[in-house]
Design a protein around this motif. Structure first.
Motif, PDB file in Angstrom:
ATOM      1  N   CYS A  48       0.830  -1.196   0.000  1.00  0.00           N
ATOM      2  CA  CYS A  48       0.000   0.000   0.000  1.00  0.00           C
ATOM      3  C   CYS A  48       0.873   1.259   0.000  1.00  0.00           C
ATOM      4  O   CYS A  48       1.893   1.310   0.684  1.00  0.00           O
ATOM      5  N   HIS A  49       0.473   2.252  -0.781  1.00  0.00           N
ATOM      6  CA  HIS A  49       1.085   3.581  -0.711  1.00  0.00           C
ATOM      7  C   HIS A  49       0.311   4.372   0.330  1.00  0.00           C
ATOM      8  O   HIS A  49      -0.913   4.369   0.351  1.00  0.00           O
ATOM      9  N   LEU A  50       1.034   5.042   1.198  1.00  0.00           N
ATOM     10  CA  LEU A  50       0.413   5.924   2.172  1.00  0.00           C
ATOM     11  C   LEU A  50       0.720   7.366   1.768  1.00  0.00           C
ATOM     12  O   LEU A  50       1.515   7.611   0.861  1.00  0.00           O
ATOM     13  N   GLU A  51       0.066   8.299   2.439  1.00  0.00           N
ATOM     14  CA  GLU A  51       0.267   9.707   2.102  1.00  0.00           C
ATOM     15  C   GLU A  51       1.724  10.127   2.288  1.00  0.00           C
ATOM     16  O   GLU A  51       2.282  10.869   1.490  1.00  0.00           O
ATOM     17  N   HIS A  52       2.349   9.643   3.353  1.00  0.00           N
ATOM     18  CA  HIS A  52       3.734  10.000   3.651  1.00  0.00           C
ATOM     19  C   HIS A  52       4.634   8.765   3.748  1.00  0.00           C
ATOM     20  O   HIS A  52       5.652   8.795   4.420  1.00  0.00           O
ATOM     21  N   GLY A  53       4.298   7.682   3.090  1.00  0.00           N
ATOM     22  CA  GLY A  53       5.137   6.491   3.200  1.00  0.00           C
ATOM     23  C   GLY A  53       4.560   5.307   2.452  1.00  0.00           C
ATOM     24  O   GLY A  53       3.827   5.459   1.479  1.00  0.00           O
ATOM     25  N   GLU A  71      -1.105   8.591  13.556  1.00  0.00           N
ATOM     26  CA  GLU A  71      -2.186   7.680  13.970  1.00  0.00           C
ATOM     27  C   GLU A  71      -3.056   7.278  12.788  1.00  0.00           C
ATOM     28  O   GLU A  71      -3.390   6.109  12.611  1.00  0.00           O
ATOM     29  N   ARG A  72      -3.430   8.250  11.963  1.00  0.00           N
ATOM     30  CA  ARG A  72      -4.287   7.976  10.814  1.00  0.00           C
ATOM     31  C   ARG A  72      -3.619   7.015   9.834  1.00  0.00           C
ATOM     32  O   ARG A  72      -4.218   6.041   9.389  1.00  0.00           O
ATOM     33  N   GLU A  73      -2.355   7.288   9.536  1.00  0.00           N
ATOM     34  CA  GLU A  73      -1.670   6.446   8.562  1.00  0.00           C
ATOM     35  C   GLU A  73      -1.325   5.072   9.126  1.00  0.00           C
ATOM     36  O   GLU A  73      -1.246   4.103   8.387  1.00  0.00           O
ATOM     37  N   THR A  74      -1.149   4.957  10.439  1.00  0.00           N
ATOM     38  CA  THR A  74      -0.946   3.651  11.058  1.00  0.00           C
ATOM     39  C   THR A  74      -2.210   2.811  10.926  1.00  0.00           C
ATOM     40  O   THR A  74      -2.148   1.603  10.654  1.00  0.00           O
ATOM     41  N   LYS A  75      -3.378   3.445  11.087  1.00  0.00           N
ATOM     42  CA  LYS A  75      -4.647   2.730  10.891  1.00  0.00           C
ATOM     43  C   LYS A  75      -4.793   2.287   9.443  1.00  0.00           C
ATOM     44  O   LYS A  75      -5.215   1.165   9.166  1.00  0.00           O
ATOM     45  N   GLU A  76      -4.433   3.161   8.500  1.00  0.00           N
ATOM     46  CA  GLU A  76      -4.485   2.796   7.081  1.00  0.00           C
ATOM     47  C   GLU A  76      -3.557   1.629   6.782  1.00  0.00           C
ATOM     48  O   GLU A  76      -3.914   0.722   6.029  1.00  0.00           O
ATOM     49  N   ALA A  77      -2.364   1.645   7.382  1.00  0.00           N
ATOM     50  CA  ALA A  77      -1.407   0.553   7.173  1.00  0.00           C
ATOM     51  C   ALA A  77      -1.961  -0.755   7.728  1.00  0.00           C
ATOM     52  O   ALA A  77      -1.840  -1.807   7.102  1.00  0.00           O
ATOM     53  N   GLY A  78      -2.591  -0.681   8.893  1.00  0.00           N
ATOM     54  CA  GLY A  78      -3.200  -1.874   9.485  1.00  0.00           C
ATOM     55  C   GLY A  78      -4.309  -2.438   8.608  1.00  0.00           C
ATOM     56  O   GLY A  78      -4.412  -3.659   8.417  1.00  0.00           O
ATOM     57  N   MET A  79      -5.128  -1.548   8.049  1.00  0.00           N
ATOM     58  CA  MET A  79      -6.201  -2.003   7.152  1.00  0.00           C
ATOM     59  C   MET A  79      -5.629  -2.621   5.882  1.00  0.00           C
ATOM     60  O   MET A  79      -6.148  -3.612   5.365  1.00  0.00           O
ATOM     61  N   ALA A  80      -4.548  -2.074   5.369  1.00  0.00           N
ATOM     62  CA  ALA A  80      -3.911  -2.632   4.173  1.00  0.00           C
ATOM     63  C   ALA A  80      -3.369  -4.029   4.449  1.00  0.00           C
ATOM     64  O   ALA A  80      -3.486  -4.931   3.613  1.00  0.00           O
TER      65      ALA A  80
END
Length: 108
Positions: free
Chosen positions: A55-60, A89-98
């Protein structure tokens, strides 16, 4: 003046030189015979272990290697500490969902 050089594993060495490759090794004088000898280094080619991008994240990004799940974040300091924390926190949740989505896809 001519000098003769003994070459260990001459066939492989000459093949690689004929292909245009460089051969690294050591040139030395043997103690017993006094002959100048070239011995090529026996190096293994580096093994590149590939990582699969989950997954691509906004900052990583989130990647999977052979042994690990990797999460990378790089958030600029300019936005301030509170925004850095909320973004993290937001991007950690996105990473977990990915990671969950990827695991569910493997089961199917």
């Amino acid at each position: 003046m001519k000098k003769y050089i003994n070459i260990k594993d001459a066939a492989e060495l000459l093949d690689s030189i004929a292909c245009g490759k460089r051969v690294e090794g050591v040139l030395f004088k043997e103690k017993n015979t006094g002959c100048i000898t070239f011995k090529a280094y026996q190096r293994k080619a580096p093994r590149h272990r590939y990582e699969r991008l989950l997954c691509h994240l906004e900052h990583g990004w989130v990647k999977e290697s052979q042994e690990r799940i990797k999460v990378f974040e790089s958030i600029p300091k300019v936005i301030g500490t509170p925004k850095v924390l909320t973004t993290l926190e937001r991007e950690t949740k996105e990473a977990g969902m990915a990671i969950i989505d990827y695991a569910l896809d493997l089961e199917d």
